[in-house]
Motif scaffolding. Structure first.
Motif, mmCIF file in Angstrom:
data_model
loop_
_atom_site.group_PDB
_atom_site.id
_atom_site.type_symbol
_atom_site.label_atom_id
_atom_site.label_comp_id
_atom_site.label_asym_id
_atom_site.label_seq_id
_atom_site.Cartn_x
_atom_site.Cartn_y
_atom_site.Cartn_z
ATOM 1 N N UNK A 21 0.843 -1.190 0.000
ATOM 2 C CA UNK A 21 0.000 0.000 0.000
ATOM 3 C C UNK A 21 0.884 1.248 0.000
ATOM 4 N N UNK A 22 0.503 2.244 -0.765
ATOM 5 C CA UNK A 22 1.247 3.497 -0.819
ATOM 6 C C UNK A 22 1.260 4.168 0.557
ATOM 7 N N UNK A 23 2.381 4.816 0.873
ATOM 8 C CA UNK A 23 2.490 5.560 2.124
ATOM 9 C C UNK A 23 2.315 7.045 1.806
ATOM 10 N N UNK A 24 1.072 7.513 1.836
ATOM 11 C CA UNK A 24 0.781 8.911 1.619
ATOM 12 C C UNK A 24 0.492 9.567 2.962
ATOM 13 N N UNK A 25 0.376 10.877 2.954
ATOM 14 C CA UNK A 25 -0.041 11.597 4.153
ATOM 15 C C UNK A 25 -1.258 12.441 3.808
ATOM 16 N N UNK A 26 -1.973 12.853 4.850
ATOM 17 C CA UNK A 26 -3.234 13.566 4.694
ATOM 18 C C UNK A 26 -3.131 14.895 5.426
ATOM 19 N N UNK A 27 -3.554 15.962 4.776
ATOM 20 C CA UNK A 27 -3.485 17.298 5.373
ATOM 21 C C UNK A 27 -4.393 17.383 6.589
ATOM 22 N N UNK A 28 -3.979 18.180 7.571
ATOM 23 C CA UNK A 28 -4.706 18.272 8.842
ATOM 24 C C UNK A 28 -6.116 18.841 8.649
ATOM 25 N N UNK A 52 -0.962 4.555 -12.713
ATOM 26 C CA UNK A 52 0.310 4.003 -13.175
ATOM 27 C C UNK A 52 0.721 4.531 -14.537
ATOM 28 N N UNK A 53 -0.208 5.131 -15.268
ATOM 29 C CA UNK A 53 0.116 5.633 -16.596
ATOM 30 C C UNK A 53 0.787 6.999 -16.559
ATOM 31 N N UNK A 54 0.691 7.703 -15.450
ATOM 32 C CA UNK A 54 1.247 9.055 -15.399
ATOM 33 C C UNK A 54 2.761 9.010 -15.259
ATOM 34 N N UNK A 55 3.412 10.088 -15.710
ATOM 35 C CA UNK A 55 4.865 10.181 -15.567
ATOM 36 C C UNK A 55 5.245 10.263 -14.095
ATOM 37 N N UNK A 87 7.927 7.940 -12.080
ATOM 38 C CA UNK A 87 9.049 8.462 -11.297
ATOM 39 C C UNK A 87 8.978 7.929 -9.868
ATOM 40 N N UNK A 88 7.778 7.914 -9.296
ATOM 41 C CA UNK A 88 7.645 7.389 -7.930
ATOM 42 C C UNK A 88 8.074 5.928 -7.857
ATOM 43 N N UNK A 89 7.730 5.146 -8.876
ATOM 44 C CA UNK A 89 8.146 3.745 -8.874
ATOM 45 C C UNK A 89 9.668 3.634 -8.915
ATOM 46 N N UNK A 90 10.304 4.496 -9.711
ATOM 47 C CA UNK A 90 11.764 4.487 -9.756
ATOM 48 C C UNK A 90 12.354 4.815 -8.391
#
Length: 355
Positions: A1-8, A248-251, A255-258
């Motif tokens: 699962x992606x490790x994102x953060x959420x704004x307060x 997954x199609x976006x650049x 880049x994040x995958x790299x």
């Protein structure tokens, strides 16, 4: 699962229903690993895991999976039953029409309808065999929100509905369904930059209706979920609804995958990155700008989210976290984290909820 953060700001929205009913939010926040003191820091962020735990905590406290945003409670277990109702759909169109009908039963003040260009109602409801008509390729479809009572749905009610809808769409297709345009019936909020990650890179405000616009060809695609895979989905909900599937199609996704494949201290230079993704540096720079970002911004966001995850859910020393994130010395990490969140990492971790 992606490790994102959420704004307060979304934490403030989520607990508003508790406060309006006289329920103290502090115990729910602490149980989710969110320090109440962070509410006073406008730049603060929390991990997606903590926000997902907050979603569950608020739902349990209110017995309402819609955060108290509607006149009728969306009682706990409603979302799971909705998923059961759509899991066996033949096509995405049929699944979404089931979602539309289900929300009519669940909520009083906010509804959703599925629109598709040049298609009759029966076909839009997935009554046909789901075969793709080449003449319809390139047309657009939309999930459009609408008030269904005299009580106009608030901004957070609309945001929550869009998150649920897009999360369900992406789950049914086993990949993030690209949103061509996210339109909003209200003025642009101060935190609108968050919407680019939540919904789409293309946003429009002060529109006639709030809607997610996508390629109509998706509607004819077969659903790839069933009762067996539903169990795994519900086990991870609502985290997988909040984070969803990456585009997954976006650049940016490439880049994040790299970057995720390497430790931060080994992240490549921009020119090396361009070589790795088989693009010229000028083309890569242009494509990233078109998608609303830069290489430095992507690196900062990934370091920020990894730092928030480590500070929220581990007790590792700050110096170790700084080194792992590629900072030459802890002071640079402290300054960067304060720039990202408004707090030094030690202060972020020092509050009782950050354990």
């Amino acid at each position: 699962m992606e490790k994102h953060s959420v704004a307060i700001c979304f934490v403030h929205h989520a607990i508003a229903g508790l406060r309006s009913r006289g329920i103290a939010p502090e115990p729910v926040l602490q149980a989710a690993g969110i320090a109440p003191a962070l509410l006073a820091v406008p730049q603060a962020r929390v991990s997606s895991a903590s926000y997902s735990a907050l979603w569950l905590g608020v739902a349990a406290a209110l017995d309402d999976e819609f955060f108290g945003q509607d006149s009728r409670r969306m009682k706990c277990g409603s979302f799971a039953m909705l998923c059961h109702a759509v899991a066996g759909s033949r096509t995405l169109a049929q699944g979404l029409e089931r979602v539309v009908r289900y929300f009519r039963l669940l909520l009083d003040d906010i509804g959703v309808r599925l629109e598709r260009e040049g298609v009759g109602q029966g076909e839009a409801e997935g009554e046909k065999d789901g075969s793709e008509d080449p003449a319809r390729r390139g047309r657009r479809a939309a999930l459009v929100l609408a008030a269904t009572s005299d009580r106009a749905p608030g901004v957070f009610a609309q945001e929550t509905m869009l998150i649920m809808l897009h999360g369900l769409m992406s789950w049914l297709m086993r990949r993030r369904v690209p949103v061509l345009l996210a339109a909003f019936s209200y003025p642009e909020p101060p935190y609108a930059a968050e919407y680019r990650l939540m919904y789409s890179r293309h946003l429009a405000f002060d529109q006639p209706a709030t809607a997610l616009v996508f390629d109509a060809a998706w509607l004819d695609q077969p659903v790839h979920q069933d009762e067996r895979s539903l169990k795994a989905f519900l086990r991870d909900a609502p985290h997988n609804v909040v984070v969803k599937y990456t585009d997954r199609a976006s650049v940016m996704a490439r880049v994040r995958r790299q970057l995720r494949a390497q430790a931060p201290e080994q992240w490549p230079t921009f020119d090396r990155l361009a070589h790795d993704v088989h693009m010229s540096p000028s083309s890569l720079r242009r494509r990233l700008m078109e998608e609303g970002g830069t290489y430095q911004q992507l690196k900062d966001e990934m370091r920020r989210d990894l730092a928030i995850e480590a500070l929220s859910h581990s007790s590792r020393p700050l110096a170790e976290i700084a080194a792992e994130l590629g900072f030459a010395e802890p002071g640079a990490f402290h300054r960067a984290f304060r720039r990202w969140t408004g707090l030094r990492p030690g202060a972020y971790r020092a509050t009782p909820a950050q354990a």
